[in-house]
Write a protein that holds these residues in place. Sequence first.
Motif, PDB file in Angstrom:
ATOM      1  N   GLN A 186      40.509  38.986  46.124  1.00  7.12           N
ATOM      2  CA  GLN A 186      40.037  38.275  44.934  1.00  7.12           C
ATOM      3  C   GLN A 186      39.200  37.065  45.321  1.00  7.12           C
ATOM      4  OE1 GLN A 186      43.283  37.479  42.266  1.00  7.12           O
ATOM      5  NE2 GLN A 186      43.466  39.615  41.679  1.00  7.12           N
ATOM      6  N   ASN A 236      33.648  42.412  39.682  1.00  5.51           N
ATOM      7  CA  ASN A 236      34.093  41.407  38.720  1.00  5.51           C
ATOM      8  C   ASN A 236      34.108  41.921  37.285  1.00  5.51           C
ATOM      9  OD1 ASN A 236      34.674  38.665  40.017  1.00  5.51           O
ATOM     10  ND2 ASN A 236      32.896  39.410  41.122  1.00  5.51           N
ATOM     11  N   VAL A 248      35.674  37.167  43.673  1.00  6.79           N
ATOM     12  CA  VAL A 248      35.638  36.268  42.517  1.00  6.79           C
ATOM     13  C   VAL A 248      34.914  34.969  42.860  1.00  6.79           C
ATOM     14  CG1 VAL A 248      37.057  34.971  40.865  1.00  6.79           C
ATOM     15  CG2 VAL A 248      37.703  37.304  41.492  1.00  6.79           C
TER      16      VAL A 248
END
Length: 183
Positions: free
Chosen positions: A101, A130, A105
């Motif tokens: 992540q 995403n 992200v």
Amino acid sequence: MNFEQIIYQNINKTYFAFKTLNLFSFDNDVKNFWIVNNKIENIAQLEEMRRLLLKCVEYNLIAVEDVLKQLIIESDFYEKIVKAFVSNTNLLNNIIEENIQKIFVVAYQENKDFVITNSSDLTKIIANFNSEEYSKLTKKNKEEYLIDLINSLRKTKNRDKLTLELKSKENIIIMLIESIKLI
């Protein structure tokens, strides 16, 4: 080759990068560590290398500041992976998930305008990741995204901020791919 060997192979790439910074050979702790340790083979050595990296940052040599920061990030990541692998597979799973992540992200959030307006393979991979609902992604999906990301990074000749940022995390991405296969 087992997972532990793969981890230590990657750790030693970081260590050899550290050894090439001859700027720190005037420091006796660093010099002694280099003489005694040809490669890193256990957590204690890894922790000591990390301590020395942090000590080297204190010298405030701007020319190698970015390299040292990258080495610290890698050694910290590898230390977490090794400890989790040795102690608890749930912890390993959590570290892997957290780092996947972080890569996708953070890359998206810090470069959102660039990712939205650019149509390169790399930005498409980040945007697609995403746009997915993370909880619905399988292990295989996550592994495929990481493999696509690494392949795209290796093909691209771009020197934009996003590409350089991700290229600096290449070892971590490779280690995440290996780690996913384990869980």
